[in-house]
Design an enzyme around this catalytic site. Structure first.
Site, PDB file in Angstrom:
ATOM      1  N   GLY A  17      22.714  -2.064  36.468  1.00  0.00           N
ATOM      2  CA  GLY A  17      21.373  -1.507  36.308  1.00  0.00           C
ATOM      3  C   GLY A  17      21.417  -0.076  35.832  1.00  0.00           C
ATOM      4  O   GLY A  17      22.477   0.546  35.723  1.00  0.00           O
ATOM      5  N   SER A 112      10.118   6.112  45.086  1.00  0.00           N
ATOM      6  CA  SER A 112       8.954   6.901  45.475  1.00  0.00           C
ATOM      7  C   SER A 112       7.777   6.022  45.877  1.00  0.00           C
ATOM      8  O   SER A 112       6.816   6.496  46.487  1.00  0.00           O
ATOM      9  CB  SER A 112       8.541   7.838  44.337  1.00  0.00           C
ATOM     10  OG  SER A 112       8.203   7.101  43.174  1.00  0.00           O
ATOM     11  N   CYS A 113       7.849   4.711  45.564  1.00  0.00           N
ATOM     12  CA  CYS A 113       6.751   3.810  45.945  1.00  0.00           C
ATOM     13  C   CYS A 113       6.711   3.557  47.449  1.00  0.00           C
ATOM     14  O   CYS A 113       5.776   2.936  47.947  1.00  0.00           O
ATOM     15  CB  CYS A 113       6.861   2.493  45.191  1.00  0.00           C
ATOM     16  SG  CYS A 113       8.178   1.403  45.759  1.00  0.00           S
ATOM     17  N   LYS A 144      12.247  -1.536  50.681  1.00  0.00           N
ATOM     18  CA  LYS A 144      12.932  -0.247  50.588  1.00  0.00           C
ATOM     19  C   LYS A 144      12.788   0.547  51.887  1.00  0.00           C
ATOM     20  O   LYS A 144      13.737   1.199  52.342  1.00  0.00           O
ATOM     21  CB  LYS A 144      12.389   0.557  49.402  1.00  0.00           C
ATOM     22  CG  LYS A 144      12.846   0.051  48.048  1.00  0.00           C
ATOM     23  CD  LYS A 144      14.354   0.186  47.896  1.00  0.00           C
ATOM     24  CE  LYS A 144      14.839  -0.204  46.523  1.00  0.00           C
ATOM     25  NZ  LYS A 144      16.312  -0.113  46.408  1.00  0.00           N
ATOM     26  N   ARG A 191       6.949   1.320  21.870  1.00  0.00           N
ATOM     27  CA  ARG A 191       5.740   1.137  21.066  1.00  0.00           C
ATOM     28  C   ARG A 191       5.665   2.166  19.937  1.00  0.00           C
ATOM     29  O   ARG A 191       5.288   1.829  18.803  1.00  0.00           O
ATOM     30  CB  ARG A 191       4.511   1.223  21.952  1.00  0.00           C
ATOM     31  CG  ARG A 191       4.292   0.018  22.873  1.00  0.00           C
ATOM     32  CD  ARG A 191       3.048   0.201  23.712  1.00  0.00           C
ATOM     33  NE  ARG A 191       1.885   0.415  22.856  1.00  0.00           N
ATOM     34  CZ  ARG A 191       0.869   1.222  23.160  1.00  0.00           C
ATOM     35  NH1 ARG A 191       0.888   1.913  24.288  1.00  0.00           N
ATOM     36  NH2 ARG A 191      -0.140   1.351  22.330  1.00  0.00           N
ATOM     37  N   TRP A 206      -3.240   4.361  26.378  1.00  0.00           N
ATOM     38  CA  TRP A 206      -4.265   4.015  27.361  1.00  0.00           C
ATOM     39  C   TRP A 206      -4.707   5.221  28.175  1.00  0.00           C
ATOM     40  O   TRP A 206      -3.894   6.084  28.517  1.00  0.00           O
ATOM     41  CB  TRP A 206      -3.727   2.956  28.312  1.00  0.00           C
ATOM     42  CG  TRP A 206      -3.830   1.556  27.762  1.00  0.00           C
ATOM     43  CD1 TRP A 206      -3.867   1.199  26.449  1.00  0.00           C
ATOM     44  CD2 TRP A 206      -3.913   0.344  28.517  1.00  0.00           C
ATOM     45  NE1 TRP A 206      -3.953  -0.160  26.334  1.00  0.00           N
ATOM     46  CE2 TRP A 206      -3.989  -0.715  27.587  1.00  0.00           C
ATOM     47  CE3 TRP A 206      -3.921   0.056  29.876  1.00  0.00           C
ATOM     48  CZ2 TRP A 206      -4.072  -2.050  27.990  1.00  0.00           C
ATOM     49  CZ3 TRP A 206      -4.000  -1.265  30.273  1.00  0.00           C
ATOM     50  CH2 TRP A 206      -4.084  -2.312  29.340  1.00  0.00           C
ATOM     51  N   ARG A 213       2.602  13.221  36.066  1.00  0.00           N
ATOM     52  CA  ARG A 213       3.714  12.444  36.589  1.00  0.00           C
ATOM     53  C   ARG A 213       4.996  13.282  36.581  1.00  0.00           C
ATOM     54  O   ARG A 213       5.161  14.198  35.769  1.00  0.00           O
ATOM     55  CB  ARG A 213       3.933  11.181  35.755  1.00  0.00           C
ATOM     56  CG  ARG A 213       2.824  10.152  35.844  1.00  0.00           C
ATOM     57  CD  ARG A 213       2.767   9.504  37.203  1.00  0.00           C
ATOM     58  NE  ARG A 213       1.731   8.471  37.267  1.00  0.00           N
ATOM     59  CZ  ARG A 213       0.481   8.699  37.646  1.00  0.00           C
ATOM     60  NH1 ARG A 213       0.122   9.927  37.984  1.00  0.00           N
ATOM     61  NH2 ARG A 213      -0.401   7.714  37.700  1.00  0.00           N
TER      62      ARG A 213
END
Length: 315
Positions: A17, A112-113, A144, A191, A206, A213
């Site tokens: 990962g 962080s979630c 987590k 994109r 969007w 952030r």
């Protein structure tokens, strides 16, 4: 704190990962030669018996837990059962087995979630379990939190040198550039790249672009985690962030510059913005003497170079 000998045996779970591969790169750059890795096909970390046999055979001294099932908002929303079960099993099996083995130190990678959706900004480590989680990735966050608490309990109850690190939004080499499942930086980067290749005169982002952030280059996270492995062993978690934030609007224009897209950029204000601000308080690790090294522009250039030369693999 005592420096880790270059002959030490490191186990990096999840080495394929983005985070795990960054840990391997860092260890190799520092001259460590005994780095143990296993792919999912070689070792199913959800199987306790397999994990116990692996630790018995390999006898790692230091462990980075970077393995886990990951995905974007859609995947998390559609498969909360799998995200909760698999990540709880992986964390529990590795941490529990490490505690029973001769592991000298373990670092568990969180996210962080794990913090409440409406946590006070900047988010301090003490905010954990003080409010409701973001519903779209609650299963992943609960898993987590379980890993963080298990590491903390082994530290407090049994004196194990087990710690946890919380990264902010990450980007870099080996990121996921899938159009539907990627995070904001790789999604926008792909994109914009495709808009440039098709010579599109206009690019639509969007929202209003106003949300703020925090982003950090993944190799900086690896450096911060190694710093903690050598210099920190108190129970509980540590935020490992940049402490810097950027508006989505500024990020889009910066990415366009890095990618080389020269068309007009517009913002579709009818689309949702999401959380207005998400910034972690990383003063704890900063006070210990560590700070990130890579400026956002420089990190984005590295990430884009990797993507542009690995498009088929990254798609």
């Amino acid at each position: 704190m005592q420096k880790i000998e270059r002959s030490a045996r490191f186990y990096v779970s999840g080495h394929l990962g983005m985070v795990g591969s960054a840990m391997v790169r860092l260890l190799e750059a520092k001259g460590f030669t005994n780095i143990i890795t296993r792919s999912h096909s070689e070792l199913d970390l959800t199987r306790q018996e397999k994990v116990e046999q692996f630790f018995k055979n390999e006898n790692p001294e230091y462990v980075f837990v970077a393995a886990g099932r990951v995905g974007g908002i859609i995947a998390n929303r559609n498969s909360p059962t799998e995200f909760l079960y698999e990540n709880v099993m992986i964390a529990s099996n590795i941490i529990h087995t490490a505690a029973k083995s001769d592991v000298k130190k373990l670092l568990f990678l969180g996210s962080s979630c794990i913090y409440p959706k409406f946590a006070e900004q900047p988010i301090k480590e003490s905010s954990i379990l003080t409010g409701a989680l973001e519903p779209t990735n609650e299963g992943y966050a609960l898993a987590k939190i379980t890993g963080i608490k298990l590491a903390e309990y082994y530290n407090l109850q049994y004196g194990k040198r087990f710690i946890s690190a919380m990264p902010p939004n990450l980007y870099g080499i080996g990121d996921n550039f899938h159009l539907e499942n990627s995070h904001v930086i790789p999604g926008l980067m792909r994109r914009l790249h495709e808009a440039k290749e098709r010579n599109e005169p206009e690019f639509t982002a969007w929202g209003t672009g106003s949300p703020l952030r925090e982003f950090m280059f993944v190799d900086d996270l690896a450096d911060g985690c190694f710093f903690l492995m050598e210099n920190y062993e108190d129970p509980g978690l540590v935020n490992v962030g940049s402490g810097e934030e950027v508006s989505i609007r500024d990020l889009v224009f910066l990415l366009a510059e890095v990618v080389g897209y020269q068309g007009n950029i517009v913002f579709d204000t009818s689309k949702p913005d999401g959380t207005p601000r998400k910034l972690m308080d990383s003063s704890k690790i900063h006070s210990l003497g560590w700070k990130h090294r890579t400026a956002l522009r420089d990190g984005l250039k590295v990430a884009y170079h990797w993507y542009s030369t690995h498009k088929l693999l990254a798609a």
